[in-house]
Every structure is written in C-alpha cells, then in structure tokens.
Design an enzyme around this catalytic site. Structure first.
Site, PDB file in Angstrom:
ATOM      1  CD  GLU A  98      45.878   7.078  14.871  1.00 39.92           C
ATOM      2  OE1 GLU A  98      45.083   7.492  14.001  1.00 39.92           O
ATOM      3  OE2 GLU A  98      45.502   6.537  15.916  1.00 39.92           O
ATOM      4  CG  HIS A 127      60.782  31.356  27.249  1.00 40.42           C
ATOM      5  ND1 HIS A 127      61.765  32.242  27.617  1.00 40.42           N
ATOM      6  CD2 HIS A 127      60.113  31.950  26.223  1.00 40.42           C
ATOM      7  CE1 HIS A 127      61.680  33.341  26.867  1.00 40.42           C
ATOM      8  NE2 HIS A 127      60.688  33.176  26.015  1.00 40.42           N
ATOM      9  CE  LYS A 184      39.755   2.778  18.036  1.00 44.88           C
ATOM     10  NZ  LYS A 184      39.029   3.153  16.826  1.00 44.88           N
TER      11      LYS A 184
HETATM   12  O1  PA5 Z   1      42.501   8.796  12.566  1.00 45.27           O
HETATM   13  C1  PA5 Z   1      42.064   7.702  12.881  1.00 45.27           C
HETATM   14  O2  PA5 Z   1      41.724   6.879  12.036  1.00 45.27           O
HETATM   15  C2  PA5 Z   1      41.897   7.352  14.351  1.00 45.27           C
HETATM   16  O3  PA5 Z   1      42.543   8.262  15.156  1.00 45.27           O
HETATM   17  C3  PA5 Z   1      40.432   7.305  14.708  1.00 45.27           C
HETATM   18  O4  PA5 Z   1      39.848   8.538  14.432  1.00 45.27           O
HETATM   19  C4  PA5 Z   1      40.200   7.016  16.179  1.00 45.27           C
HETATM   20  O5  PA5 Z   1      40.795   5.818  16.554  1.00 45.27           O
HETATM   21  C5  PA5 Z   1      38.705   6.974  16.461  1.00 45.27           C
HETATM   22  O6  PA5 Z   1      38.090   6.068  15.599  1.00 45.27           O
HETATM   23  P1  PA5 Z   1      36.621   6.284  15.080  1.00 45.27           P
HETATM   24  O7  PA5 Z   1      36.628   7.491  14.238  1.00 45.27           O
HETATM   25  O8  PA5 Z   1      36.290   5.048  14.329  1.00 45.27           O
HETATM   26  O9  PA5 Z   1      35.766   6.460  16.301  1.00 45.27           O
END
Ligand code: PA5
Length: 474
Positions: free
Chosen positions: A328, A349, A464
């Site tokens: 990310e 394995h 989203k």
């Molecule tokens: O690391 C991040 O920013 C994302 O993976 C969020 O944690 C994820 O999309 C969930 O979002 P939120 O924490 O706003 O619920």
C-alpha cells in the site's frame, strides 16, 4: 530521553551481493549519499508535520507521525503517567480484560494487522485453547471485520453467543479499530457483533459501553457511534499516522496489552531503532542498508518480487503486516515491488523450487530468530528406529532449523540468487518493536528513493467509494 539498552537486530546483506549481477558492496556504498538524503527528507517531513508547517500540495497526504510516536508515548508516560495515553491504554486493557474472556478485534487492513502480528508472534501458539488461568487471566482473541464472509462471521458469532451471563468466563467484548471510521467491512461487522452483544447484555447499555472499545480518528461515523453508545474508553489512532503505520498507537498497543504483551518494551525497542536510524551513517545503519539493498535489487537488479522468508510459524502475522505495508505504501504510479511472505521450512516444500530456479525476479530476505523462547526440543531416541532418526537423536528442532537455513542459503548462492539475512535475537517485544519501526522507516526511505508518497492509499479509496455506490444504487 533514556532508552533501556536493547540487543540490536542485525542485518547481513552479504548473500545479496551477487558477483556478475552488478550488485556488490561498492554499488551499495555509492548509494549512501542518496540514502542519507532520503533519511534527512523523512526526518524533515516529520518535523514539518510536528510543527504544523504548511504542506505543499504535491506532498499530501503527509502522515509521518509514526516516526516520533514511540518516544512521544514513552516520554509522556514518564513525565505525566496518570494522564498519559499509554496509561489510558494500559488501564483500558486491564479493565476490559477483567470483564471478559473473549475479545473480538474488528478492523481491516492496516487497522488490525499489527494487532494480529503481535498475537501470533508473542502469545502462546494455542493461546485461545488455554484455560483463563493458563492465559494469565488474559482474554482469548479473535479477528474479524476485515471481510464480508457470511459463514466466517456467523461461525464466530456462534462461538461468542448471545446468552445473558454474569460469568466473566462467558462474557465477550469488542475492540473496533478504524482510522477513518468509514470502512464498510468493519462498520458492518461492528453493527452485527454489537447487536449480538446487546442481546447478551439484555440491552443494559451501560454494560455494553464497558464492553466496547473503539479506536478511531477524531471524527467520522465510528466516532459518532462511540459517542452515541456512551463508550467511556475511546482511544485515538494517533494523529498524522496512516493505519498501517499505527503499530505504536492504540491500534497496536491496546490489543497487545490485552494479550499480555509488554507494550512499554515494544515502544522501547521501536525508540531504540529510531535512535539508530537517526544517528548511524549509511554504512552502519540497518534501516538504510536494508532500504538500499531492496531498492537496488528492485531498480537495478529487476528483482521486483520481494520475498520475506520467515523462519518460524510465529512470524506469519508479521509477514502479512509487512506485505501490506509495502504494497500500500510503494505500489503507486506503476512502481513498487510485489511483497511475498513465506514461512519456512514449510514453504520450501511449496515455493522453494520456484525461488531457487524460477525467474530471476526475487530478492529474498531471511528473517531469522536467533534463540527460541523455550528449551530446545531434541529429536529423541526411540526403540523403533525404522525411520533411522536415532542418529539425530540429540539434535534439536533449533539445530534442524539452523541446518535448513544454511542449506537453503548454500543452494541459493550456488544458483546466484540474492539472499540477505535479518536476525532478531529473540522473538520478544524489544526485538519486534525494533523490527516494526525498522520496516516502517525503511519503507518511507524507499518511497523517497522511488519518488512516491508512502502515505495514503488512493487506489483503495476508489474501491471503497465504488463499492458503497454500487450497494446504495441497486
Ligand atoms: O493501512 C491503511 O491505511 C489501510 O489498509 C486501512 O487500514 C484500511 O483501508 C482500513 O481503513 P480504516 O482504518 O480507515 O478503517
């Protein structure tokens, strides 16, 4: 601030220097000025954010708060313990832990992965199967709200149940974590679990409020829900910290403390890594060396699959956390490696063949825990030697693991496959604190080298948005 002396992690990139691939120590040394500049940029970003300076449009979102979080938490705790956030986290964990025997952590992506990593790495591997006494009074832990899986959700709800009870061993609670407070998977799970919890509490809303701990930003739907529920304990995902960088905030620390993890030591490990990162020159700096080797193999060596080869089952959650951190943070503007965690020897394995003789697109980092927590278990001798293992009777599982690591490294070196090693002295809070902080710092340094913004997740936000629109339209 004084930081307790810690046994440092050790990073050895020797096996990643492959003759003939143009990837040697000299190339890493030549990258040192850029690595040190990237470090200076990361620290300058942190200062800009800390002092509330104007963030240029092309650097937004800027969420480097994680950089100083360990020291900030520890300092506040030392100077004004009673009112500090760390104290609030510890006392919230104590209170919830005394009221319930099961806690469901609801959260998605970065919001729950650190908690899960801590659970898998620091707790007994069968924590939830132990009696409350054997767990030292700590609750059993479950993770949900990261999917929309009908059967998985109902399976967990079956286990938790809605039977009213006064018995702590039958009672359960919820920790719901969402930085934005708007993630649909988590919000839906919260609604569903809350409704069952209310039945179990016979709609005693004061009790419900005691059994629910929300961790979220200073506004948003979850924040509003928490207020409407009257939750006394509402903890923040630290300001200026993206969820996946929020390990050292309440998002990681509250579940950690509930499980019985020493979160002060976790913070001390992270703070020690910060000192090392700030002070050591590139050639002796584990963060910069790790980021440099990874960057070079990606940018010059075309190794755009990054394998974390994790030596031990307990590192599985840590692997998922790192995969998400890299995916990310760096997977933007058509850049960024594909992270892949494997658990060895298990995955030797299943994936070992490909990693050893498949495409030359991988950099492998062995993550090795030097000493197991428990006494070494020998193979043992037997009066039935049909398996011919009596010759290994005195060898322990630790000896077997070491032989597997050495054997794998030798085999990969013979094929000129790059492997670096990262050693954790033990799988404990101090080592993990260092590890988490090291990986987060290395990731933002790498982002600087690539020219991408490690914060924010524009692609996921679009998913989203579309998902919400589709559901509300049809
Ligand atoms: O690391 C991040 O920013 C994302 O993976 C969020 O944690 C994820 O999309 C969930 O979002 P939120 O924490 O706003 O619920």
């Amino acid at each position: 601030m004084t930081i307790t002396a810690v046994t440092p992690l050790a990073y050895d990139p020797t096996g990643a220097f492959v003759e003939g691939a143009g990837m040697g120590p000299k190339r890493l040394a030549a990258l040192a000025p850029r690595l040190e500049q990237s470090r200076a940029d990361v620290l300058a970003d942190f200062e800009l954010w800390r002092t509330g300076g104007q963030v240029p449009a092309d650097r937004q979102p800027l969420e480097p708060g994680f950089v100083g979080l360990p020291e900030q938490m520890l300092e506040e705790y030392r100077q004004s313990r009673a009112t500090s956030q760390l104290n609030q986290i510890l006392s919230t964990a104590r209170k919830l832990g005394s009221l319930v025997d099961r806690v469901v952590v609801l959260g998605s992506g970065g919001s729950y992965m650190a908690a899960r990593a801590l659970f898998e790495s620091c707790c007994h591997p069968h924590h939830n199967e132990l009696s409350r006494a054997e767990r030292g009074g700590r609750p059993r832990m479950y993770f949900a709200g990261n999917n929309v899986d009908n059967d998985a959700t109902q399976g967990l709800l079956d286990l938790l149940g809605d039977r009213p009870t006064r018995d702590v061993e039958e009672r359960w609670g919820i920790v719901v974590i969402s930085k934005s407070g708007e993630t649909l998977e988590t919000a839906v799970a919260f609604r569903q679990f809350l409704s069952v919890l209310r039945r179990a509490c016979v709609d005693d809303m004061e009790l419900v409020a005691d059994l629910v701990v929300p961790i979220t930003g200073a506004s948003g739907r979850l924040f509003e829900m928490a207020r409407a529920l009257g939750c006394e304990e509402l903890l923040p995902v630290a300001d200026g910290v993206s969820a996946r960088f929020a390990v050292m905030s309440a998002a990681g620390l509250l579940p950690g403390s509930l499980m019985g993890i020493d979160i002060v030591k976790l913070l001390e490990g992270a703070a020690a890594m910060n000192v090392h990162f700030r002070e050591m020159p590139a050639g002796e700096n584990v963060v910069l060396k790790y980021a440099g080797v990874c960057h070079l193999w990606d940018a010059v060596g075309n190794a755009n699959v990054r394998v974390h080869s994790l030596w031990g089952n307990a590192l599985s959650g840590v692997g998922y956390w790192y995969d998400q951190l890299v995916a990310e943070s760096l997977g933007k503007q058509e850049q960024g490696v594909t992270p892949l965690s494997v658990i060895n020897t298990r995955d030797l394995h299943s994936r070992g063949q490909q990693h050893q003789q498949g495409r030359r697109d991988k950099l492998i980092t062995n993550v090795i825990v030097d000493a197991p927590r428990r006494d070494k278990l020998p193979v043992g001798s037997s009066d039935m030697d049909e398996d011919q293992l009596n010759s290994l009777a005195d060898r322990s599982l630790g000896d077997l693991m070491n032989a597997a690591i050495a054997g794998m490294k030798q085999a990969y070196a013979d094929e000129r496959r790059p492997t670096a090693d990262l050693h954790l002295p033990k799988l404990n809070e101090v080592s993990l604190g260092q590890f988490f902080q090291m990986m987060m710092l290395a990731t933002v340094v790498e982002a600087r080298l690539l020219g991408v913004n490690p914060y924010g997740q524009p692609g996921v936000e679009t998913y989203k948005k579309h998902m919400n629109e589709l559901l509300r339209e049809s």
